[in-house]
Design an enzyme around this catalytic site. Structure first.
Site, PDB file in Angstrom:
ATOM      1  N   SER A 116       0.835  -1.210   0.000  1.00 27.21           N
ATOM      2  CA  SER A 116       0.000   0.000   0.000  1.00 27.21           C
ATOM      3  C   SER A 116       0.866   1.255   0.000  1.00 27.21           C
ATOM      4  CB  SER A 116      -0.870  -0.018   1.269  1.00 27.21           C
ATOM      5  OG  SER A 116      -1.382   1.275   1.576  1.00 27.21           O
ATOM      6  N   TYR A 155      -3.493  -0.064  10.005  1.00 26.81           N
ATOM      7  CA  TYR A 155      -3.325  -0.443   8.595  1.00 26.81           C
ATOM      8  C   TYR A 155      -1.909  -0.108   8.121  1.00 26.81           C
ATOM      9  CZ  TYR A 155      -4.527  -0.601   3.572  1.00 26.81           C
ATOM     10  OH  TYR A 155      -4.584  -0.889   2.231  1.00 26.81           O
TER      11      TYR A 155
HETATM   12  P1  NAP Z   1     -11.842  -5.113  -0.655  1.00 27.57           P
HETATM   13  O1  NAP Z   1     -12.651  -4.641  -1.795  1.00 27.57           O
HETATM   14  O2  NAP Z   1     -12.276  -4.794   0.745  1.00 27.57           O
HETATM   15  O3  NAP Z   1     -11.632  -6.707  -0.782  1.00 27.57           O
HETATM   16  C1  NAP Z   1     -10.879  -7.351   0.200  1.00 27.57           C
HETATM   17  C2  NAP Z   1     -11.252  -8.810   0.120  1.00 27.57           C
HETATM   18  O4  NAP Z   1     -10.591  -9.530   1.177  1.00 27.57           O
HETATM   19  C3  NAP Z   1     -12.758  -9.016   0.326  1.00 27.57           C
HETATM   20  O5  NAP Z   1     -13.232 -10.035  -0.518  1.00 27.57           O
HETATM   21  C4  NAP Z   1     -12.802  -9.431   1.777  1.00 27.57           C
HETATM   22  O6  NAP Z   1     -13.936 -10.164   2.132  1.00 27.57           O
HETATM   23  C5  NAP Z   1     -11.573 -10.319   1.854  1.00 27.57           C
HETATM   24  N1  NAP Z   1     -11.226 -10.628   3.247  1.00 27.57           N
HETATM   25  C6  NAP Z   1     -11.211  -9.771   4.297  1.00 27.57           C
HETATM   26  N2  NAP Z   1     -10.886 -10.439   5.423  1.00 27.57           N
HETATM   27  C7  NAP Z   1     -10.698 -11.748   5.069  1.00 27.57           C
HETATM   28  C8  NAP Z   1     -10.346 -12.937   5.788  1.00 27.57           C
HETATM   29  N3  NAP Z   1     -10.126 -12.920   7.099  1.00 27.57           N
HETATM   30  N4  NAP Z   1     -10.247 -14.098   5.102  1.00 27.57           N
HETATM   31  C9  NAP Z   1     -10.497 -14.138   3.762  1.00 27.57           C
HETATM   32  N5  NAP Z   1     -10.836 -13.048   3.018  1.00 27.57           N
HETATM   33  C10 NAP Z   1     -10.919 -11.863   3.680  1.00 27.57           C
HETATM   34  O7  NAP Z   1     -10.377  -4.562  -0.783  1.00 27.57           O
HETATM   35  P2  NAP Z   1      -9.572  -4.106  -2.086  1.00 27.57           P
HETATM   36  O8  NAP Z   1      -9.699  -2.633  -2.232  1.00 27.57           O
HETATM   37  O9  NAP Z   1      -9.877  -5.018  -3.239  1.00 27.57           O
HETATM   38  O10 NAP Z   1      -8.100  -4.388  -1.536  1.00 27.57           O
HETATM   39  C11 NAP Z   1      -7.496  -5.653  -1.708  1.00 27.57           C
HETATM   40  C12 NAP Z   1      -6.116  -5.519  -1.114  1.00 27.57           C
HETATM   41  O11 NAP Z   1      -5.470  -4.374  -1.677  1.00 27.57           O
HETATM   42  C13 NAP Z   1      -6.133  -5.285   0.398  1.00 27.57           C
HETATM   43  O12 NAP Z   1      -5.029  -5.942   0.982  1.00 27.57           O
HETATM   44  C14 NAP Z   1      -5.955  -3.764   0.519  1.00 27.57           C
HETATM   45  O13 NAP Z   1      -5.363  -3.399   1.750  1.00 27.57           O
HETATM   46  C15 NAP Z   1      -5.028  -3.513  -0.622  1.00 27.57           C
HETATM   47  N6  NAP Z   1      -5.015  -2.149  -1.128  1.00 27.57           N
HETATM   48  C16 NAP Z   1      -6.169  -1.553  -1.558  1.00 27.57           C
HETATM   49  C17 NAP Z   1      -6.071  -0.255  -2.098  1.00 27.57           C
HETATM   50  C18 NAP Z   1      -7.273   0.487  -2.597  1.00 27.57           C
HETATM   51  O14 NAP Z   1      -7.142   1.716  -2.843  1.00 27.57           O
HETATM   52  N7  NAP Z   1      -8.423  -0.142  -2.774  1.00 27.57           N
HETATM   53  C19 NAP Z   1      -4.849   0.387  -2.210  1.00 27.57           C
HETATM   54  C20 NAP Z   1      -3.714  -0.274  -1.735  1.00 27.57           C
HETATM   55  C21 NAP Z   1      -3.812  -1.541  -1.213  1.00 27.57           C
HETATM   56  P3  NAP Z   1     -15.130  -9.322   2.810  1.00 27.57           P
HETATM   57  O15 NAP Z   1     -15.963  -8.858   1.672  1.00 27.57           O
HETATM   58  O16 NAP Z   1     -15.818 -10.289   3.727  1.00 27.57           O
HETATM   59  O17 NAP Z   1     -14.511  -8.171   3.587  1.00 27.57           O
HETATM   60  C1  GCO Z   2      -6.985   5.176   3.146  1.00 24.74           C
HETATM   61  C2  GCO Z   2      -7.089   4.273   1.954  1.00 24.74           C
HETATM   62  C3  GCO Z   2      -5.714   3.725   1.597  1.00 24.74           C
HETATM   63  C4  GCO Z   2      -5.818   2.784   0.433  1.00 24.74           C
HETATM   64  C5  GCO Z   2      -4.493   2.237   0.069  1.00 24.74           C
HETATM   65  C6  GCO Z   2      -3.572   3.289  -0.432  1.00 24.74           C
HETATM   66  O1  GCO Z   2      -7.913   5.175   3.969  1.00 24.74           O
HETATM   67  O2  GCO Z   2      -5.974   5.893   3.207  1.00 24.74           O
HETATM   68  O3  GCO Z   2      -7.988   3.202   2.190  1.00 24.74           O
HETATM   69  O4  GCO Z   2      -5.159   3.084   2.697  1.00 24.74           O
HETATM   70  O5  GCO Z   2      -6.631   1.724   0.719  1.00 24.74           O
HETATM   71  O6  GCO Z   2      -3.939   1.437   1.044  1.00 24.74           O
HETATM   72  O7  GCO Z   2      -2.440   2.626  -0.979  1.00 24.74           O
END
Ligand code: NAP
Ligand code: GCO
Length: 267
Positions: A147, A160
């Site tokens: 992230s 986080y």
């Molecule tokens: P998301 O839409 O919330 O999807 C996360 C997935 O992980 C959901 O299917 C969730 O299921 C599942 N999950 C949560 N806890 C779990 C557990 N204990 N066991 C199995 N599955 C579990 O998140 P996303 O935005 O796609 O993000 C995916 C990854 O990218 C995460 O690690 C997040 O931190 C990272 N990330 C996201 C962003 C962003 O801007 N979106 C940026 C940087 C990094 P539920 O639906 O039940 O919660």
């Molecule tokens: C926040 C956002 C970020 C993104 C991501 C950025 O609240 O700042 O959720 O944490 O999810 O991790 O890289």
């Protein structure tokens, strides 16, 4: 092997955690497009069924399994099931994750522990379950979804940021410990991506204006836009393929330039 073929994943078995939708779903779909067989897990049957249907709609016969990534027993059993159904896992993406946006002084220790458990301890648990098979097979690829918060802090995301900072170092440690077994472990650091996880930060205001955080991110991103899951899939396929066989312990930031930019200067 031609340079283009080195990006293919034909015959590979990929496990993407938490991939019923969002970033994990996009990455798994791209892996399938590159030739891989897909396994994914999610926290409950409803989500897994939703995911299977979504993959099927894209013509992908993904295998879905219910497993909590924080539960070591369930993960060991999951890996065995995948090995029986599809074969030894060649590619692991530790994608499952949550966030809690709460000022640190108001955050309960239980919420802190839940974020650390899912975002940092779970990648340890899943990697530990998958690496022995990779060693037996002669190598493998692990991609940890890090992230911006692997590098930067911001208000309300202490747990986080601590987890994602730790995940960057776990990535480097796995790279160090198992590089000699032809296992490459790298990270992808997405910028601000349009998924359900960031939906609260993009909600339109009552007067129809952009959410203040939405405008903030636009001003902090040289590309002047939020990322989409489609922006992440090329880097993910690269790190999952032979094309990156000498890339190890690296976190590839896919952020439109946020980490390079001080932010839009005042007019
Ligand atoms: P998301 O839409 O919330 O999807 C996360 C997935 O992980 C959901 O299917 C969730 O299921 C599942 N999950 C949560 N806890 C779990 C557990 N204990 N066991 C199995 N599955 C579990 O998140 P996303 O935005 O796609 O993000 C995916 C990854 O990218 C995460 O690690 C997040 O931190 C990272 N990330 C996201 C962003 C962003 O801007 N979106 C940026 C940087 C990094 P539920 O639906 O039940 O919660
Ligand atoms: C926040 C956002 C970020 C993104 C991501 C950025 O609240 O700042 O959720 O944490 O999810 O991790 O890289």
């Amino acid at each position: 092997m031609s340079i283009i073929d080195s990006f293919r994943l034909d015959g590979k078995v990929a496990l993407v955690t938490g991939a019923s939708y969002g970033i994990g779903f996009a990455i798994a779909s791209a892996f399938a497009d590159a030739g891989a067989k897909i396994a994914f897990n999610d926290i409950n049957q409803e989500l897994v069924d939703k995911g299977i249907a979504a993959y099927k709609e894209k013509g992908i016969a993904a295998k879905g399994y219910v497993a909590d990534v924080t539960n070591e027993e369930q993960i060991v059993a999951l890996v065995k099931k995948i090995e029986a159904d599809l074969g030894v896992i060649d590619i692991l993406v530790n994608n499952a994750g949550i966030i809690r946006r709460t000022p640190m002084l108001e955050m309960e220790a239980a919420d802190w522990r839940k974020v650390i458990d899912i975002d940092l301890t779970a990648p340890f648990i899943v990697s530990k379950a998958v690496i022995p098979g990779m060693i037996k097979k002669g190598g493998g690829k692990i991609i940890n979804i890090c992230s911006m918060m692997s590098e930067l802090g911001r208000e309300t995301v202490s747990a986080y940021a601590a987890a994602k900072g730790g995940l960057k170092m776990l990535t480097r440690n796995i790279a160090s410990e198992y590089g000699s077994r032809n296992i490459q472990c790298n990270g992808i650091g997405p910028g601000y991506i349009e998924t359900p996880q960031t939906a609260p930060l993009r909600e339109r205001q009552a007067d129809g204006s952009r959410h203040p955080f939405d405008a903030f991110i636009i001003a902090k991103t040289p590309a002047e836009r939020w990322g989409t899951t489609a922006d992440l899939v090329g880097p993910a396929v690269f790190l999952a393929s032979e094309a990156s066989s000498f890339v190890n312990g690296h976190v590839l930031y896919v952020d439109g330039g946020i980490l390079a930019y001080i932010g839009k200067q005042p007019e």
